[in-house]
Enzyme design. Structure first.
Site, mmCIF file in Angstrom:
data_model
loop_
_atom_site.group_PDB
_atom_site.id
_atom_site.type_symbol
_atom_site.label_atom_id
_atom_site.label_comp_id
_atom_site.label_asym_id
_atom_site.label_seq_id
_atom_site.Cartn_x
_atom_site.Cartn_y
_atom_site.Cartn_z
ATOM 1 C CB SER A 141 -78.609 57.294 -93.514
ATOM 2 O OG SER A 141 -79.080 56.364 -92.448
ATOM 3 C CE1 TYR A 181 -73.899 56.049 -92.530
ATOM 4 C CE2 TYR A 181 -75.614 55.625 -91.311
ATOM 5 C CZ TYR A 181 -75.160 55.602 -92.612
ATOM 6 O OH TYR A 181 -75.778 55.386 -93.874
HETATM 7 N N1 LIG Z 1 -78.062 50.105 -97.590
HETATM 8 C C1 LIG Z 1 -78.627 50.737 -96.500
HETATM 9 O O1 LIG Z 1 -79.457 50.214 -95.782
HETATM 10 C C2 LIG Z 1 -78.394 52.353 -96.584
HETATM 11 C C3 LIG Z 1 -79.471 53.045 -95.566
HETATM 12 C C4 LIG Z 1 -79.263 54.303 -95.392
HETATM 13 C C5 LIG Z 1 -78.282 55.105 -96.210
HETATM 14 N N2 LIG Z 1 -77.361 54.237 -97.180
HETATM 15 C C6 LIG Z 1 -76.519 55.067 -97.531
HETATM 16 O O2 LIG Z 1 -76.440 54.890 -98.886
HETATM 17 C C7 LIG Z 1 -75.476 54.719 -99.582
HETATM 18 C C8 LIG Z 1 -74.878 53.598 -100.437
HETATM 19 O O3 LIG Z 1 -75.027 52.526 -99.465
HETATM 20 P P1 LIG Z 1 -75.199 51.006 -100.032
HETATM 21 O O4 LIG Z 1 -75.387 50.054 -98.946
HETATM 22 O O5 LIG Z 1 -75.135 50.919 -101.504
HETATM 23 O O6 LIG Z 1 -73.411 50.762 -99.864
HETATM 24 P P2 LIG Z 1 -72.326 49.694 -100.322
HETATM 25 O O7 LIG Z 1 -71.305 49.658 -99.353
HETATM 26 O O8 LIG Z 1 -72.996 48.431 -100.811
HETATM 27 O O9 LIG Z 1 -71.581 50.469 -101.551
HETATM 28 C C9 LIG Z 1 -70.808 51.613 -101.330
HETATM 29 C C10 LIG Z 1 -69.892 52.027 -102.589
HETATM 30 O O10 LIG Z 1 -69.329 53.114 -102.336
HETATM 31 C C11 LIG Z 1 -67.735 52.687 -102.270
HETATM 32 N N3 LIG Z 1 -67.108 53.695 -101.797
HETATM 33 C C12 LIG Z 1 -66.789 53.699 -100.247
HETATM 34 N N4 LIG Z 1 -65.994 54.843 -100.069
HETATM 35 C C13 LIG Z 1 -65.863 55.422 -101.076
HETATM 36 C C14 LIG Z 1 -65.012 56.699 -101.318
HETATM 37 N N5 LIG Z 1 -64.350 57.187 -100.494
HETATM 38 N N6 LIG Z 1 -65.004 57.155 -102.790
HETATM 39 C C15 LIG Z 1 -65.480 56.314 -103.575
HETATM 40 N N7 LIG Z 1 -66.156 55.275 -103.412
HETATM 41 C C16 LIG Z 1 -66.373 54.887 -102.267
HETATM 42 C C17 LIG Z 1 -67.654 51.467 -102.259
HETATM 43 O O11 LIG Z 1 -66.433 50.900 -102.685
HETATM 44 C C18 LIG Z 1 -68.534 50.600 -102.598
HETATM 45 O O12 LIG Z 1 -68.699 50.369 -103.777
HETATM 46 C C19 LIG Z 1 -74.359 55.155 -98.430
HETATM 47 O O13 LIG Z 1 -73.901 56.736 -98.450
HETATM 48 C C20 LIG Z 1 -74.845 54.835 -97.296
HETATM 49 O O14 LIG Z 1 -74.299 55.442 -96.139
HETATM 50 C C21 LIG Z 1 -77.665 52.817 -97.117
#
Ligand SMILES: NC(=O)c1ccc[n+]([C@@H]2O[C@H](COP(=O)([O-])OP(=O)(O)OC[C@H]3O[C@@H](n4cnc5c(N)ncnc54)[C@H](O)[C@@H]3O)[C@@H](O)[C@H]2O)c1
Length: 250
Positions: free
Chosen positions: A145, A155
């Site tokens: 991130s 985080y």
């Molecule tokens: N969306 C953003 O703006 C953003 C920005 C920077 C980084 N990220 C990173 O990208 C990744 C995905 O983000 P997103 O927005 O698609 O998230 P999201 O919350 O939409 O989806 C995440 C998925 O991961 C699953 N999950 C959570 N904990 C878990 C575990 N212990 N084991 C297995 N599955 C698990 C959840 O059930 C969910 O389906 C994350 O690592 C997040 O930190 C997202």
């Protein structure tokens, strides 16, 4: 080779694949010929996501924080599909609530965030490695991130660790022919983010980007496809920022 068949014959494992970025990664890889395995804490959502991927995907229930569970799952996936070519460590706790100082968040919730965001990457990398070793084009992609660059709060600390793990595993896995890279997304409008963040917050972040538009899943998917392909065969140990040039230290 056509883009449609670019990943034909490849087996891709995506954690947190039931929704958001993980689901978008699965859709893109399945559309390009890969067999996709989605692992998610929410097995139902993973199965539903897989069902929409044209018969090329399966959805499995799993918690990346569970070391033994991930070892068993990677063994099972490799046995059923003949090995693993791509591992995308995408599962993460990143809710607005989790973006707090450690003292505010408390030990139990901080520990759980490290168990998922940091240990989850370690568990999956180590469990998948023997099934990826020696396979042409084998690659791990970790999802960090932009918060890793400021690491002001819990985080960001976990995502800074993901950058470190990416560098370390790149060295450790090189002998097995496995490249290890990461993507550091800025604010990306997944369903979770849309539901959690108020529009003024989204506009505030967008205004701090050099490219002042909201990030979309496709922006991260394009980088993932490049890192997953042989087009990036000379790239390992890197974390690529995809954020519209955000200068904010989240
Ligand atoms: N969306 C953003 O703006 C953003 C920005 C920077 C980084 N990220 C990173 O990208 C990744 C995905 O983000 P997103 O927005 O698609 O998230 P999201 O919350 O939409 O989806 C995440 C998925 O991961 C699953 N999950 C959570 N904990 C878990 C575990 N212990 N084991 C297995 N599955 C698990 C959840 O059930 C969910 O389906 C994350 O690592 C997040 O930190 C997202």
């Amino acid at each position: 080779m056509s883009a449609e068949g670019e990943f034909a014959g490849k087996v891709a494992v995506i954690t947190g694949g039931g929704r958001g970025l993980g689901k978008a990664f699965g859709e893109a890889l399945a559309a390009r010929g890969a067999t996709v395995v989605l692992i998610d804490l929410d097995g139902k959502v993973a199965a539903a996501a897989a069902a929409g991927m044209g018969g090329r995907a399966v959805g499995l229930n799993g918690d990346v924080a569970d070391e033994a569970g991930m070892a068993a799952l990677m063994d099972r996936i490799a046995a059923e599909h003949g090995g693993i070519d791509l591992l995308i460590n995408n599962a993460g706790i990143h809710s607005a609530e989790a973006n707090e100082f450690i003292g505010t968040l408390g030990i139990a919730r901080t520990r759980r965030m490290f168990d998922v965001n940091v240990w989850g990457v370690i568990h999956c990398c180590l469990a998948a490695r023997p099934h990826m070793a020696g396979r042409q084009g084998a690659a791990v992609i970790n999802i960090a991130s932009m918060a890793a660059y400021g690491a002001q709060k819990a985080y960001g600390v976990t995502k800074l660790a993901v950058r470190g793990l990416t560098m370390s595993f790149a060295h450790e896995f090189a002998g097995d022919g496995i490249r290890v890279n990461a993507i550091a997304p800025g604010l990306i409008l997944t369903d979770t983010i849309r539901a959690e963040l108020a529009q003024p917050v989204i506009e505030h972040v967008t205004a701090m980007q050099i490219i002042p538009r909201p990030g979309e899943e496709r922006d991260i998917v394009e980088t993932m496809l490049w890192l997953a392909s042989d087009r990036s065969s000379f790239v390992t140990g890197e974390t690529i920022r995809v954020s519209g040039g955000v200068t904010l230290q989240i």
